[in-house]
Design an enzyme around this catalytic site. Structure first.
Site, PDB file in Angstrom:
ATOM      1  N   GLY A  72       0.905  -1.717  -0.074  1.00 31.65           N
ATOM      2  CA  GLY A  72       0.100  -0.064   0.196  1.00 31.65           C
ATOM      3  C   GLY A  72       0.907   1.638  -0.067  1.00 31.65           C
ATOM      4  O   GLY A  72       0.291   2.191  -0.645  1.00 31.65           O
ATOM      5  N   THR A  73       1.751   1.545   0.578  1.00 33.98           N
ATOM      6  CA  THR A  73       3.117   2.503   0.679  1.00 33.98           C
ATOM      7  C   THR A  73       3.148   2.879  -0.927  1.00 33.98           C
ATOM      8  O   THR A  73       2.923   4.284  -1.138  1.00 33.98           O
ATOM      9  CB  THR A  73       3.729   1.921   1.862  1.00 33.98           C
ATOM     10  OG1 THR A  73       3.210   1.710   3.081  1.00 33.98           O
ATOM     11  CG2 THR A  73       5.058   3.279   1.924  1.00 33.98           C
ATOM     12  N   ASN A 153      -7.433   4.194   9.359  1.00 34.13           N
ATOM     13  CA  ASN A 153      -6.771   2.432   9.582  1.00 34.13           C
ATOM     14  C   ASN A 153      -7.314   2.623  11.041  1.00 34.13           C
ATOM     15  O   ASN A 153      -7.255   2.045  11.794  1.00 34.13           O
ATOM     16  CB  ASN A 153      -5.724   2.459   9.073  1.00 34.13           C
ATOM     17  CG  ASN A 153      -4.996   3.868   9.210  1.00 34.13           C
ATOM     18  OD1 ASN A 153      -5.315   5.005   8.418  1.00 34.13           O
ATOM     19  ND2 ASN A 153      -3.633   3.843   9.974  1.00 34.13           N
ATOM     20  N   GLN A 181      -7.958  -0.229   3.780  1.00 35.55           N
ATOM     21  CA  GLN A 181      -8.502  -1.082   4.997  1.00 35.55           C
ATOM     22  C   GLN A 181      -9.701  -0.744   4.585  1.00 35.55           C
ATOM     23  O   GLN A 181     -11.117  -1.639   5.128  1.00 35.55           O
ATOM     24  CB  GLN A 181      -8.554  -0.087   5.871  1.00 35.55           C
ATOM     25  CG  GLN A 181      -7.065   0.519   6.812  1.00 35.55           C
ATOM     26  CD  GLN A 181      -6.667  -0.506   7.326  1.00 35.55           C
ATOM     27  OE1 GLN A 181      -7.693  -1.743   8.069  1.00 35.55           O
ATOM     28  NE2 GLN A 181      -5.492  -0.748   7.921  1.00 35.55           N
ATOM     29  N   ALA A 203      -2.556  -6.772  -0.072  1.00 37.84           N
ATOM     30  CA  ALA A 203      -2.363  -8.095   0.477  1.00 37.84           C
ATOM     31  C   ALA A 203      -2.843  -8.258   1.289  1.00 37.84           C
ATOM     32  O   ALA A 203      -3.153  -8.515   2.050  1.00 37.84           O
ATOM     33  CB  ALA A 203      -1.499  -8.263  -1.036  1.00 37.84           C
ATOM     34  N   HIS A 204      -1.390  -7.906   2.763  1.00 46.98           N
ATOM     35  CA  HIS A 204      -1.941  -8.744   3.699  1.00 46.98           C
ATOM     36  C   HIS A 204      -2.615  -7.655   4.703  1.00 46.98           C
ATOM     37  O   HIS A 204      -2.359  -8.097   5.917  1.00 46.98           O
ATOM     38  CB  HIS A 204      -0.337  -8.260   4.453  1.00 46.98           C
ATOM     39  CG  HIS A 204       0.075  -6.849   5.115  1.00 46.98           C
ATOM     40  ND1 HIS A 204       0.134  -6.191   5.922  1.00 46.98           N
ATOM     41  CD2 HIS A 204       0.601  -5.817   4.399  1.00 46.98           C
ATOM     42  CE1 HIS A 204       0.267  -5.313   6.434  1.00 46.98           C
ATOM     43  NE2 HIS A 204       1.035  -4.773   5.159  1.00 46.98           N
ATOM     44  N   THR A 240      12.085  -6.188 -10.629  1.00 45.03           N
ATOM     45  CA  THR A 240      11.789  -7.521 -11.278  1.00 45.03           C
ATOM     46  C   THR A 240      10.666  -7.918 -10.160  1.00 45.03           C
ATOM     47  O   THR A 240      10.231  -7.681  -9.297  1.00 45.03           O
ATOM     48  CB  THR A 240      12.232  -8.810 -10.653  1.00 45.03           C
ATOM     49  OG1 THR A 240      13.640  -8.587 -11.684  1.00 45.03           O
ATOM     50  CG2 THR A 240      12.307  -9.824 -10.850  1.00 45.03           C
ATOM     51  N   CYS A 327       5.287   5.822  19.098  1.00 44.89           N
ATOM     52  CA  CYS A 327       6.584   6.194  20.543  1.00 44.89           C
ATOM     53  C   CYS A 327       8.207   5.693  19.818  1.00 44.89           C
ATOM     54  O   CYS A 327       8.251   4.766  18.828  1.00 44.89           O
ATOM     55  CB  CYS A 327       6.090   4.708  21.445  1.00 44.89           C
ATOM     56  SG  CYS A 327       7.540   4.840  22.889  1.00 44.89           S
TER      57      CYS A 327
END
Length: 388
Positions: A72-73, A153, A181, A203-204, A240, A327
């Site tokens: 996503g990033t 999110n 999300q 995907a994750h 690739t 943090c």
């Protein structure tokens, strides 16, 4: 060791066994480079093309409109940097919201600071929602790109992206939506429902592999690339292709998105039980919207405490949750989402529970029984800190 209760599914999800099985051949016998011209490479290329065709068919898009990314990033970065730079001769005004993921916000910050763009960051209401009227008022003759997420999110707010996209289309302005999300949590009738020229997917977040995502780019839009090297992904994304992960992404789309793997009918009662308990604890305020919000997400702030103490207290009991606080080296950064909703005094005490398909009533009961004491201890610790 205490039992583990994983209530952080908005952060990541475990790999689905069927998705893993689909990936396994690509970690062994199918190992060629899809860009190689020999038969080993051609076999890999054919399977890469098949994965792209499957993803496109599922989304209701053309195969040429699917660009595979590392997640996503990267999809957000390609959409924002690529489009802004492509259109800079037309205009240098960009619009986003105050509650976007940092993978979006930091792109706009960079363009504003280093590349001469002007950025309008739309405010949100107390539920974290963008107003369509505010977008209309913010548009200018030199506006070239608007980026608003589909679902938040941190607190779960669902944005009116179709309406926002309609406003942009009426004005001939490119609209991007970070839908990371959304997938697997809300119904998907096709990529067109976002009314966006660009849509980011990861995907994750829906039981696919990490390291795999895609950017939908509506034809004939062609953002400038942000990675350079070979002519991969139709010369839009050099590097690739990660074929095992891409196959996993296609499999996860087909298995876990429609119907959503996050079953709202199952999750809503569990979330309601959590909300009922949180509302009885002194100093707690629910910040997730009661309507038009992700069914699996309940977020709240705790007066007199902070995210470090809260996360530590939950973790000691084996409860995996998340905080809007970041943090770093002992410093605490307030949640920009909570700040944007007008809760400045509570912005460093956000707790997010995000449930998933594996969440159970017994886990919710355990959390509800442990939560009052966890919060009490965190509040006592926060009070001591404030007196130092």
């Amino acid at each position: 060791m205490p039992r583990t209760v994983y209530f952080d599914f908005n952060a990541t999800t475990p790999l689905d066994p069927a998705v893993q099985a689909a990936m396994l051949p690509f970690l062994g016998e199918i190992w060629g480079n899809p860009s190689s011209v020999h038969h080993v490479g051609r076999k890999a290329r054919a399977l890469l093309d098949d994965a792209r065709d499957r993803a496109a068919a599922f989304l209701g898009a053309k195969p040429s409109e699917i660009i595979f990314t590392s997640g996503g990033t990267e999809a957000n970065n390609l959409a924002i940097f690529g489009t802004a730079r492509m259109l800079k001769a037309k205009g240098r005004h960009l619009i986003t919201s105050a509650v976007e993921h940092h993978a979006v916000l930091h792109c706009f910050d960079y363009l504003e600071k280093h590349e001469g763009f002007q950025v309008t960051r739309l405010p949100v209401d107390r539920d974290g929602r963008v107003s369509v009227d505010d977008l209309k008022k913010a548009l200018r003759a030199d506006t070239v790109l608007v980026s608003i997420m589909a679902a938040n999110n941190e607190i779960g707010t669902i944005q009116p992206v179709a309406e926002l996209g309609a406003v942009c289309r009426e004005r001939g302005i490119i609209f991007h939506s970070d839908a990371v999300q959304w997938f697997g949590k809300e119904p998907l009738n096709g990529i067109g429902q976002f009314n966006a020229h660009l849509v980011s997917v990861c995907a994750h977040k829906f039981h696919g592999p990490k390291g795999a995502g895609l950017l939908y780019i509506q034809s004939p839009l062609h953002p400038d690339p942000i990675l350079f090297g070979g002519g991969h992904e139709n010369e839009r994304r050099a590097g690739t292709e990660n074929l095992p992960a891409i196959v996993g992404l296609a499999a996860a789309l087909e298995k876990c998105v429609n119907p959503p793997v996050f079953n709202g009918e199952k999750l809503k009662p569990l979330v309601a039980r959590l909300i009922a308990t949180i509302e009885t604890i002194a100093g707690c305020e629910i910040v997730s919207p009661r309507e038009r919000s992700l069914a699996n997400t309940v977020s709240f702030v705790v007066k007199g405490s902070d995210g470090i103490a809260l996360m530590a207290g939950l973790d000691v009991e084996g409860i995996c949750a998340s905080s809007g606080s970041a943090c770093s080296a002992g410093s605490l950064e307030p949640s920009h989402v909570i700040l944007a909703t007008g809760r400045k005094e509570a912005a460093n005490s956000l707790v997010r529970f995000s449930l998933g398909r594996d969440s159970t009533a017994s886990e919710v009961d355990f959390v509800c029984s442990a939560l009052p004491e966890i919060i009490r201890r965190a509040q006592v610790g926060g009070l001591k800190t404030s007196r130092v």
